[in-house]
Write a protein that holds these residues in place. Structure first.
Motif, PDB file in Angstrom:
ATOM      1  N   VAL A  41      -2.238  -4.922  -7.736  1.00 52.70           N
ATOM      2  CA  VAL A  41      -2.861  -4.894  -6.397  1.00 52.70           C
ATOM      3  C   VAL A  41      -4.377  -5.079  -6.467  1.00 52.70           C
ATOM      4  O   VAL A  41      -4.991  -5.551  -5.522  1.00 52.70           O
ATOM      5  CB  VAL A  41      -2.527  -3.600  -5.607  1.00 52.70           C
ATOM      6  N   GLY A  42      -4.996  -4.687  -7.582  1.00 56.07           N
ATOM      7  CA  GLY A  42      -6.413  -4.991  -7.795  1.00 56.07           C
ATOM      8  C   GLY A  42      -6.448  -6.353  -8.479  1.00 56.07           C
ATOM      9  O   GLY A  42      -6.234  -6.439  -9.678  1.00 56.07           O
ATOM     10  N   ARG A  43      -6.678  -7.403  -7.725  1.00 55.70           N
ATOM     11  CA  ARG A  43      -6.383  -8.741  -8.227  1.00 55.70           C
ATOM     12  C   ARG A  43      -7.357  -9.248  -9.292  1.00 55.70           C
ATOM     13  O   ARG A  43      -7.034 -10.132 -10.054  1.00 55.70           O
ATOM     14  CB  ARG A  43      -6.318  -9.745  -7.072  1.00 55.70           C
ATOM     15  N   THR A  66      -2.431   4.560  -2.913  1.00 57.57           N
ATOM     16  CA  THR A  66      -1.393   5.234  -2.119  1.00 57.57           C
ATOM     17  C   THR A  66      -0.312   4.255  -1.667  1.00 57.57           C
ATOM     18  O   THR A  66       0.235   4.372  -0.574  1.00 57.57           O
ATOM     19  CB  THR A  66      -2.022   5.914  -0.888  1.00 57.57           C
ATOM     20  N   GLY A  67      -0.016   3.266  -2.508  1.00 58.39           N
ATOM     21  CA  GLY A  67       1.086   2.364  -2.204  1.00 58.39           C
ATOM     22  C   GLY A  67       2.427   3.046  -2.429  1.00 58.39           C
ATOM     23  O   GLY A  67       2.506   4.202  -2.866  1.00 58.39           O
ATOM     24  N   GLY A  68       3.483   2.295  -2.108  1.00 60.32           N
ATOM     25  CA  GLY A  68       4.836   2.851  -2.191  1.00 60.32           C
ATOM     26  C   GLY A  68       5.164   3.392  -3.576  1.00 60.32           C
ATOM     27  O   GLY A  68       5.650   4.523  -3.719  1.00 60.32           O
ATOM     28  N   SER A 112      -2.282  -4.566   6.724  1.00 57.62           N
ATOM     29  CA  SER A 112      -3.561  -3.935   7.072  1.00 57.62           C
ATOM     30  C   SER A 112      -4.019  -2.928   6.023  1.00 57.62           C
ATOM     31  O   SER A 112      -5.185  -2.583   5.961  1.00 57.62           O
ATOM     32  CB  SER A 112      -3.431  -3.197   8.404  1.00 57.62           C
ATOM     33  N   ARG A 113      -3.078  -2.442   5.224  1.00 53.03           N
ATOM     34  CA  ARG A 113      -3.344  -1.394   4.227  1.00 53.03           C
ATOM     35  C   ARG A 113      -3.801  -0.095   4.876  1.00 53.03           C
ATOM     36  O   ARG A 113      -4.295   0.796   4.191  1.00 53.03           O
ATOM     37  CB  ARG A 113      -4.350  -1.850   3.171  1.00 53.03           C
ATOM     38  N   ARG A 114      -3.655  -0.005   6.191  1.00 54.12           N
ATOM     39  CA  ARG A 114      -3.950   1.280   6.827  1.00 54.12           C
ATOM     40  C   ARG A 114      -2.746   2.205   6.695  1.00 54.12           C
ATOM     41  O   ARG A 114      -2.825   3.388   6.952  1.00 54.12           O
ATOM     42  CB  ARG A 114      -4.311   1.070   8.301  1.00 54.12           C
TER      43      ARG A 114
HETATM   44  N1  LIG Z   1       6.801  -4.357 -12.091  1.00 47.62           N
HETATM   45  C1  LIG Z   1       7.580  -3.790 -11.193  1.00 47.62           C
HETATM   46  O1  LIG Z   1       8.718  -3.410 -11.445  1.00 47.62           O
HETATM   47  C2  LIG Z   1       7.041  -3.553  -9.819  1.00 47.62           C
HETATM   48  C3  LIG Z   1       7.809  -2.872  -8.875  1.00 47.62           C
HETATM   49  C4  LIG Z   1       7.237  -2.554  -7.643  1.00 47.62           C
HETATM   50  C5  LIG Z   1       5.934  -2.969  -7.383  1.00 47.62           C
HETATM   51  N2  LIG Z   1       5.264  -3.678  -8.310  1.00 47.62           N
HETATM   52  C6  LIG Z   1       3.878  -4.051  -8.109  1.00 47.62           C
HETATM   53  O2  LIG Z   1       3.147  -2.840  -8.060  1.00 47.62           O
HETATM   54  C7  LIG Z   1       2.063  -2.947  -7.168  1.00 47.62           C
HETATM   55  C8  LIG Z   1       2.182  -1.879  -6.096  1.00 47.62           C
HETATM   56  O3  LIG Z   1       3.276  -2.169  -5.255  1.00 47.62           O
HETATM   57  P1  LIG Z   1       3.496  -1.349  -3.902  1.00 47.62           P
HETATM   58  O4  LIG Z   1       4.613  -2.013  -3.193  1.00 47.62           O
HETATM   59  O5  LIG Z   1       3.543   0.104  -4.223  1.00 47.62           O
HETATM   60  O6  LIG Z   1       2.112  -1.715  -3.199  1.00 47.62           O
HETATM   61  P2  LIG Z   1       1.515  -1.317  -1.777  1.00 47.62           P
HETATM   62  O7  LIG Z   1       2.414  -0.326  -1.131  1.00 47.62           O
HETATM   63  O8  LIG Z   1       1.197  -2.570  -1.065  1.00 47.62           O
HETATM   64  O9  LIG Z   1       0.153  -0.615  -2.229  1.00 47.62           O
HETATM   65  C9  LIG Z   1      -1.052  -0.930  -1.640  1.00 47.62           C
HETATM   66  C10 LIG Z   1      -2.054   0.135  -2.098  1.00 47.62           C
HETATM   67  O10 LIG Z   1      -2.594  -0.205  -3.355  1.00 47.62           O
HETATM   68  C11 LIG Z   1      -3.810   0.498  -3.480  1.00 47.62           C
HETATM   69  N3  LIG Z   1      -4.839  -0.316  -4.127  1.00 47.62           N
HETATM   70  C12 LIG Z   1      -5.288  -1.527  -3.805  1.00 47.62           C
HETATM   71  N4  LIG Z   1      -6.279  -1.890  -4.629  1.00 47.62           N
HETATM   72  C13 LIG Z   1      -6.449  -0.850  -5.481  1.00 47.62           C
HETATM   73  C14 LIG Z   1      -7.317  -0.576  -6.554  1.00 47.62           C
HETATM   74  N5  LIG Z   1      -8.234  -1.471  -6.942  1.00 47.62           N
HETATM   75  N6  LIG Z   1      -7.199   0.604  -7.197  1.00 47.62           N
HETATM   76  C15 LIG Z   1      -6.265   1.500  -6.841  1.00 47.62           C
HETATM   77  N7  LIG Z   1      -5.423   1.311  -5.821  1.00 47.62           N
HETATM   78  C16 LIG Z   1      -5.526   0.144  -5.165  1.00 47.62           C
HETATM   79  C17 LIG Z   1      -4.291   0.858  -2.076  1.00 47.62           C
HETATM   80  O11 LIG Z   1      -4.273   2.288  -2.021  1.00 47.62           O
HETATM   81  P3  LIG Z   1      -5.428   3.100  -1.265  1.00 47.62           P
HETATM   82  O12 LIG Z   1      -5.345   2.618   0.162  1.00 47.62           O
HETATM   83  O13 LIG Z   1      -5.056   4.514  -1.454  1.00 47.62           O
HETATM   84  O14 LIG Z   1      -6.718   2.734  -1.884  1.00 47.62           O
HETATM   85  C18 LIG Z   1      -3.229   0.225  -1.195  1.00 47.62           C
HETATM   86  O15 LIG Z   1      -2.962   0.992  -0.049  1.00 47.62           O
HETATM   87  C19 LIG Z   1       2.120  -4.394  -6.652  1.00 47.62           C
HETATM   88  O16 LIG Z   1       1.324  -5.211  -7.469  1.00 47.62           O
HETATM   89  C20 LIG Z   1       3.567  -4.777  -6.827  1.00 47.62           C
HETATM   90  O17 LIG Z   1       3.753  -6.167  -6.957  1.00 47.62           O
HETATM   91  C21 LIG Z   1       5.781  -3.985  -9.511  1.00 47.62           C
END
Ligand SMILES: NC(=O)c1ccc[n+]([C@@H]2O[C@H](COP(=O)([O-])OP(=O)(O)OC[C@H]3O[C@@H](n4cnc5c(N)ncnc54)[C@H](OP(=O)(O)O)[C@@H]3O)[C@@H](O)[C@H]2O)c1
Length: 329
Positions: A253-255, A160-162, A317-319
């Motif tokens: 995000v899943g490192r 549920t990230g951005g 916090s990821r909350r």
């Molecule tokens: N390549 C590009 O153009 C581009 C552009 C934007 C972002 N990104 C990358 O895309 C990713 C997401 O960015 P964001 O800004 O949307 O992140 P974010 O808002 O920080 O998303 C965090 C969310 O990721 C979810 N997450 C964490 N581990 C997970 C897993 N193992 N499986 C599924 N979901 C998981 C969690 O969701 P839940 O709490 O629901 O579990 C968490 O709340 C990052 O790696 C960022 O660097 C890349």
């Protein structure tokens, strides 16, 4: 003007001279900014494009034009604007070099920022500054990840990230069926409220790729917005089935996770597209779409400029469920 700069891993507010727009530049009075995963990585010195030193953080902002430099014709004082994520990718193919906000040049966590007029787009009146500031990174990435999605296709979003929430909302607007994963019941309920057709808890169901197959009659997803990287890619390949799905390779995000089996990749027939947010033209295309298909960005919390540190902590916090926004009075 007030700005924030990182010092030893924390944000410090400082007073600096307000820039004068030079020839071709626009001075933006920043009204709202928003946080993305990369901003935490950069602050923590953990980004692959690190080397930021003490650059002002944040890649996304909306504001109003305070003044324009000589030769600027795209904007005038008083115009509402947001920035394109990349300051120098106007359209077409990705340029060879790009300078990121916060990790190559100053970002937007400041009261004012002067940038080339070409680096901005007009913010429609239908969007508030807070809403506009959520778009440059996450929404444009979701938009380019879904490019060409057809009604009836199955889109898989992860977490549920951005990026994932915008992908869900945009996919539903395009008539797609959305399968979404998350890690808690509260977030699952929100995904359903936003229109997700199937929600899978990836912690309760570690083999969630199989659950996606089950939810789609064995066929799998047509499009996967892959934000999990090493932690999710192996399951995403299962979820892709064998019908040549499109996997937008977005993030990590899943490192860590199991290695990808070449034969699984081969069998899937998937097309893998690396996404790098998008160009200014992609941002303008998204805004044109939103003019006819309005969408309310999911905003988790709004912090005043003086509490920017708390905004980072909330995001860390990821909350949060939705974008964390910082407003500039
Ligand atoms: N390549 C590009 O153009 C581009 C552009 C934007 C972002 N990104 C990358 O895309 C990713 C997401 O960015 P964001 O800004 O949307 O992140 P974010 O808002 O920080 O998303 C965090 C969310 O990721 C979810 N997450 C964490 N581990 C997970 C897993 N193992 N499986 C599924 N979901 C998981 C969690 O969701 P839940 O709490 O629901 O579990 C968490 O709340 C990052 O790696 C960022 O660097 C890349």
């Amino acid at each position: 003007m007030r700005v924030y700069r990182p010092e030893a891993g924390s944000l410090v507010q400082r007073e600096e001279p307000t820039p004068e727009p030079r020839r071709g530049e626009v001075l933006v009075r920043v009204r709202a900014t928003s946080l993305n995963y990369r901003d935490l990585l950069i602050l923590d010195g953990d980004h692959f494009a690190t080397g930021s030193g003490s650059l002002i953080p944040l890649s996304d902002a909306a504001g109003e034009v305070a003044a324009v430099g000589e030769g600027v014709t795209r904007f005038k004082a008083g115009d509402r604007v947001l920035n394109a994520f990349h300051s120098d990718w106007i359209a077409g193919r990705l340029p060879g070099t790009l300078t990121g906000y916060g990790n190559g040049q100053d970002g937007w966590l400041a009261e004012y920022r002067a940038v080339g007029g070409h680096a901005l787009v007009a913010l429609p009146d239908s969007l508030s500054y807070e809403q506009g500031a959520t778009l440059p990174c996450a929404a444009v990435t979701a938009w380019t990840s879904l490019g060409g999605v057809k009604p009836g296709e199955v889109v898989l979003t992860l977490g549920t990230g951005g990026v994932s929430l915008f992908a869900l909302q945009l996919a539903k607007q395009h008539g797609a069926r959305v399968v979404a994963t998350t890690s808690s019941a509260a977030k699952a309920a929100k995904l359903t409220e936003l229109g997700a057709d199937v929600v899978i808890d990836y912690t309760a169901t570690p083999e969630w790729g199989k659950a996606v197959l089950d939810a789609t009659g064995g066929r799998g997803a047509d499009r996967i917005v892959e934000v999990g990287g090493p932690g999710t890619f192996a399951q995403s390949l299962v979820a892709a089935g064998t019908h040549h799905a499109d996997i937008a390779l977005v993030g990590f995000v899943g490192r860590s996770g199991p290695p990808v089996d070449f034969m699984d990749l081969f069998r899937s027939g998937a097309t893998i597209r690396k996404i790098w947010v998008g160009s200014r033209e992609d941002t303008e295309d998204l805004l044109r779409w939103l003019a006819v298909r309005p969408l309310e960005p999911v905003v988790d919390s709004v912090f005043p400029f003086d509490d920017a540190g708390a905004a980072f902590e909330r995001f860390r916090s990821r909350r949060n469920l939705g974008k964390v926004v910082v407003t500039v009075p």
